[in-house]
Design a protein around this motif. Structure first.
Motif, PDB file in Angstrom:
ATOM      1  N   VAL A 119     -68.303  17.996 -20.370  1.00 39.72           N
ATOM      2  CA  VAL A 119     -67.526  18.353 -21.557  1.00 39.72           C
ATOM      3  C   VAL A 119     -68.454  18.649 -22.729  1.00 39.72           C
ATOM      4  N   THR A 121     -68.010  18.472 -26.573  1.00 40.80           N
ATOM      5  CA  THR A 121     -67.016  17.907 -27.487  1.00 40.80           C
ATOM      6  C   THR A 121     -66.623  18.855 -28.609  1.00 40.80           C
ATOM      7  N   LEU A 124     -63.251  20.766 -26.636  1.00 38.76           N
ATOM      8  CA  LEU A 124     -62.603  19.863 -25.694  1.00 38.76           C
ATOM      9  C   LEU A 124     -61.502  20.540 -24.881  1.00 38.76           C
ATOM     10  N   SER A 127     -61.869  21.856 -21.267  1.00 38.98           N
ATOM     11  CA  SER A 127     -61.967  20.948 -20.125  1.00 38.98           C
ATOM     12  C   SER A 127     -60.601  20.599 -19.537  1.00 38.98           C
ATOM     13  N   TRP A 128     -59.532  21.012 -20.191  1.00 38.19           N
ATOM     14  CA  TRP A 128     -58.201  20.635 -19.725  1.00 38.19           C
ATOM     15  C   TRP A 128     -57.930  21.138 -18.317  1.00 38.19           C
ATOM     16  N   CYS A 145     -69.705  13.654 -21.504  1.00 36.79           N
ATOM     17  CA  CYS A 145     -69.831  14.492 -22.696  1.00 36.79           C
ATOM     18  C   CYS A 145     -71.289  14.884 -22.880  1.00 36.79           C
ATOM     19  N   HIS A 153     -67.616  12.155 -31.996  1.00 38.40           N
ATOM     20  CA  HIS A 153     -66.253  11.695 -31.784  1.00 38.40           C
ATOM     21  C   HIS A 153     -66.305  10.324 -31.130  1.00 38.40           C
ATOM     22  N   ILE A 158     -61.822  11.138 -27.961  1.00 39.35           N
ATOM     23  CA  ILE A 158     -62.017  12.038 -26.819  1.00 39.35           C
ATOM     24  C   ILE A 158     -60.963  11.772 -25.754  1.00 39.35           C
ATOM     25  N   LEU A 162     -58.212  14.551 -24.451  1.00 38.12           N
ATOM     26  CA  LEU A 162     -58.189  14.963 -23.048  1.00 38.12           C
ATOM     27  C   LEU A 162     -57.044  14.332 -22.267  1.00 38.12           C
TER      28      LEU A 162
END
Length: 211
Positions: A119, A121, A124, A127-128, A145, A153, A158, A162
């Protein structure tokens, strides 16, 4: 983040004749999060890369926001290897991050023991999809990360962004560093061992990084 080559020199290591158990790990994530860099940094062999130079035509297809300095991209997969012990070998597959190559992911996930979701950051939301596909396949994973020097973060922020379950390990790493990347893999294997603690087969432990 610039790609990095292995810091163990150029000596090629052959596979032991006693190795009879191959364990497959996939590294996934959004475009430009450092998947190729992680495979390069941790592999004991010269990694197989399918990188191609990015072109102007590709800019109309790929979302390059946040990765403007990127000049090459993976078009199939990256491949590396780590020997765990005399009988067990870890095979690493880095998946391409662009949406136009997502159709390859399901095949890469076949036979996968577990996965690392890498990931950035700063991005973000990229990354889904990776997390969604792993959950769809029922593939255990950890989230790492990668350090791009962006705004910090908290782990809680995070996890919320996510929608990450509490039982999924959340790590911080520098994909350019062999030791840092190896610690991510160690954490993944430990997570898998925890999930499989009631099964007869016990997964091997990745050795600690050598100085």
């Amino acid at each position: 983040m610039d790609s990095a080559t292995s810091d163990r020199g150029t000596t090629r290591q052959t596979l032991s004749a006693t190795a009879d158990n191959g364990l497959k790990i996939v590294i996934v994530g959004g475009f430009g999060v450092g998947k190729t860099t992680m495979v390069r940094s941790v592999s004991e062999i010269r990694p197989l890369n399918t990188e191609e130079t990015m072109t102007k035509a590709g800019e109309a297809v790929d979302d390059t926001s946040g990765v403007g300095a990127k000049t090459a991209t993976t078009v199939a997969f990256d491949f590396g290897r780590i020997t765990l012990d005399a009988h067990n070998v870890l095979y690493l597959f880095g998946a391409p991050g662009q949406e136009r190559f997502w159709f390859l992911w399901d095949r890469l996930f076949s036979g996968t023991l577990g996965a690392v979701v890498l990931v950035d950051t700063r991005r973000l939301a990229d990354s889904w999809y990776a997390i969604d596909r792993l959950e769809h396949h029922g593939t255990p994973f950890v989230v790492a990360c990668n350090d791009f020097g962006g705004p910090s973060h908290t782990p809680e922020q995070i996890r919320e962004a996510l929608d990450l379950p509490a039982q999924v390990p959340l790590l911080f790493c520098d994909a350019r560093s062999r030791g840092s990347s190896q610690q991510v893999l160690i954490s993944l294997v430990q997570h898998l061992q925890h999930l499989q603690r009631h099964q007869t087969a016990v997964l091997p432990t990745i050795p600690e990084p050598t100085p």
